[in-house]
Design a protein around this motif. Structure first.
Motif, short mmCIF file in Angstrom:
data_model
loop_
_atom_site.label_atom_id
_atom_site.label_comp_id
_atom_site.label_asym_id
_atom_site.label_seq_id
_atom_site.Cartn_x
_atom_site.Cartn_y
_atom_site.Cartn_z
N SER A 178 57.27 -4.44 60.40
CA SER A 178 58.49 -4.00 59.71
C SER A 178 59.74 -4.32 60.52
O SER A 178 60.80 -4.60 59.97
CB SER A 178 58.42 -2.50 59.41
OG SER A 178 58.72 -1.74 60.56
N PHE A 179 59.62 -4.31 61.85
CA PHE A 179 60.78 -4.60 62.67
C PHE A 179 61.19 -6.07 62.59
O PHE A 179 62.35 -6.40 62.80
CB PHE A 179 60.53 -4.18 64.12
CG PHE A 179 60.66 -2.70 64.33
CD1 PHE A 179 61.87 -2.07 64.15
CD2 PHE A 179 59.57 -1.93 64.67
CE1 PHE A 179 62.00 -0.69 64.31
CE2 PHE A 179 59.67 -0.57 64.83
CZ PHE A 179 60.90 0.06 64.65
N ALA A 180 60.22 -6.90 62.26
CA ALA A 180 60.57 -8.30 62.04
C ALA A 180 61.40 -8.45 60.77
O ALA A 180 62.09 -9.44 60.57
CB ALA A 180 59.30 -9.15 61.94
N ASP A 181 61.32 -7.43 59.89
CA ASP A 181 62.09 -7.42 58.64
C ASP A 181 63.09 -6.26 58.62
O ASP A 181 63.22 -5.54 57.64
CB ASP A 181 61.14 -7.30 57.44
CG ASP A 181 60.16 -8.46 57.36
OD1 ASP A 181 60.60 -9.59 57.55
OD2 ASP A 181 58.98 -8.20 57.11
N ASP A 182 63.77 -6.07 59.75
CA ASP A 182 64.79 -5.02 59.85
C ASP A 182 64.21 -3.62 59.68
O ASP A 182 64.71 -2.80 58.90
CB ASP A 182 65.90 -5.24 58.81
CG ASP A 182 66.65 -6.54 59.06
OD1 ASP A 182 66.84 -6.87 60.24
OD2 ASP A 182 67.03 -7.20 58.09
N GLY A 183 63.16 -3.32 60.43
CA GLY A 183 62.56 -1.99 60.37
C GLY A 183 63.45 -0.89 60.90
O GLY A 183 63.18 0.30 60.69
N ASP A 184 64.55 -1.28 61.62
CA ASP A 184 65.48 -0.24 62.07
C ASP A 184 66.52 0.07 61.00
O ASP A 184 67.43 0.86 61.23
CB ASP A 184 66.16 -0.66 63.38
CG ASP A 184 66.85 -2.01 63.26
OD1 ASP A 184 66.62 -2.73 62.26
OD2 ASP A 184 67.63 -2.36 64.18
N ASP A 185 66.34 -0.52 59.83
CA ASP A 185 67.19 -0.22 58.68
C ASP A 185 66.74 1.11 58.07
O ASP A 185 65.56 1.28 57.75
CB ASP A 185 67.06 -1.34 57.66
CG ASP A 185 67.94 -1.13 56.43
OD1 ASP A 185 68.48 -0.02 56.25
OD2 ASP A 185 68.09 -2.09 55.65
N PRO A 186 67.63 2.08 57.90
CA PRO A 186 67.22 3.37 57.32
C PRO A 186 66.70 3.25 55.90
O PRO A 186 66.10 4.19 55.38
CB PRO A 186 68.49 4.22 57.39
CG PRO A 186 69.61 3.26 57.57
CD PRO A 186 69.04 2.09 58.32
N GLU A 187 66.92 2.10 55.26
CA GLU A 187 66.41 1.90 53.90
C GLU A 187 65.01 1.28 53.89
O GLU A 187 64.41 1.10 52.83
CB GLU A 187 67.37 0.99 53.11
CG GLU A 187 68.75 1.57 52.94
CD GLU A 187 68.72 2.92 52.22
OE1 GLU A 187 67.97 3.05 51.23
OE2 GLU A 187 69.42 3.85 52.67
N ALA A 188 64.47 0.96 55.07
CA ALA A 188 63.12 0.38 55.14
C ALA A 188 62.09 1.39 54.66
O ALA A 188 62.26 2.61 54.82
CB ALA A 188 62.82 -0.06 56.57
N VAL A 189 60.99 0.89 54.09
CA VAL A 189 59.94 1.77 53.54
C VAL A 189 58.59 1.34 54.09
O VAL A 189 58.24 0.16 54.07
CB VAL A 189 59.91 1.71 51.99
CG1 VAL A 189 58.77 2.57 51.46
CG2 VAL A 189 61.24 2.17 51.41
N LEU A 190 57.85 2.30 54.61
CA LEU A 190 56.48 2.07 55.06
C LEU A 190 55.56 2.76 54.07
O LEU A 190 55.57 3.98 53.94
CB LEU A 190 56.28 2.66 56.47
CG LEU A 190 54.90 2.48 57.11
CD1 LEU A 190 54.61 1.00 57.35
CD2 LEU A 190 54.82 3.24 58.42
#
Length: 312
Positions: A178-190
């Motif tokens: 996810s961090f390779a795809d902006d996992g530090d973005d608060p809109e990221a979803v796991l």
């Protein structure tokens, strides 16, 4: 002391071999399918007489069997988890009957248990699927072998090097990706399955220490000893701790159709570890937060700079 570790390149085996090398009088021999192994062994395919010849040449004082399969179809699981220990015991009886055998079993052998109750080694075994059933078959082969043997019935291991075939390693790998795809973005979803089950998590380094103590303990040991954290922790708690360790700022979403069949069947798992404390002087030393932090640190190194930066 010559100690043969089977499956020494796997998750548990790597830590067990490292722990055993702490002993100044120990010579650790690596057993496995690799040509570089000290003893070439394939428990899923070797004939007992061929394995006996290899063991006779190695002349171990103790054998720690960390070889096992956690995934694959029922035939693969049976070859490694059930046939493997049976063949090993047959070979040891012929080639090294005085060697101590320490075999790593699984708490999955217990199957569904009563919520709120820590299971002792005498609890009924009712595995919920092929993995637990084949591990139980391996345990039976060891306990009925007549050898100086003990099965360490391990809970859910967590810590550095956890493979993606298990939940902790899989979640760590997903977080790294996810961090390779902006996992530090608060809109990221796991997106994960149902995380409501409770499991008995134990640090892999504590498992390795229990194996070392079992190898060197004086006198006969009980046939089975539980090795776990001694607490039923919500899987959701582990995932949240891992996400926090990684610095994940997004949302964790539980999807009803994404969970494993075993989680649905076994909602609670917790082992009573009193006997291991009494017999081996062992108790877990690593709290879950420390185990999760070590897992993420190792995963971040493997994942590369992106994950390392995000974790800070």
């Amino acid at each position: 002391m010559r100690i043969l570790v089977l499956g020494a390149t796997g998750y548990l085996g790597t830590h067990v071999a490292e722990q055993l090398r702490v002993r100044p009088d120990a010579r650790v021999l690596v057993g496995g399918r690799s040509p570089a192994a000290d003893v070439t062994v394939d428990l899923a395919a070797d004939r007992p007489q061929d394995l006996a010849a290899a063991l006779a040449e190695a002349a171990p004082d103790a054998v720690v069997n960390c070889a096992g399969a956690t995934g694959g179809d029922a035939a693969t699981l049976a070859e490694v988890n059930a046939r493997g220990p049976a063949v090993l015991c047959a070979a040891l009886r012929k080639a090294a009957p005085g060697a101590r055998l320490v075999h790593l079993g699984s708490a999955a052998e217990y199957g569904p248990t009563e919520p709120g109750v820590r299971v002792t080694e005498s609890a009924p075994t009712r595995p919920a699927g092929p993995y637990g059933a084949t591990k139980l078959a391996g345990t039976v082969a060891v306990t009925a072998s007549g050898l100086d043997a003990v099965v360490l019935r391990v809970g859910n291991p967590v810590g550095p090097g956890a493979p993606p075939t298990g939940l902790p390693g899989r979640v760590a790998a997903l977080l790294a990706a996810s961090f390779a795809d902006d996992g530090d973005d608060p809109e990221a979803v796991l997106r994960l399955g149902d995380l409501s089950a409770r499991r008995d998590f134990v640090d892999v380094r504590d498992v390795a220490r229990a194996a070392r103590l079992a190898v060197t303990a004086e006198g006969p040991l009980p046939s089975v000893l539980n090795v776990g954290g001694g607490k039923a922790r919500p899987v959701r708690e582990l995932v949240r701790a891992l996400a926090d360790a990684a610095g994940f700022r997004g949302r964790i979403v539980e999807e009803e159709d994404g969970g494993s069949a075993r989680s649905a069947q076994v909602s609670w798992q917790c082992s009573d570890i009193t006997a291991a404390g009494d017999v081996l002087g062992w108790k877990p030393a690593h709290p879950l937060d420390a185990s999760v932090a070590a897992l993420w640190a190792a995963t971040g190194r493997r994942a590369g700079p992106a994950a390392g930066v995000a974790a800070r």
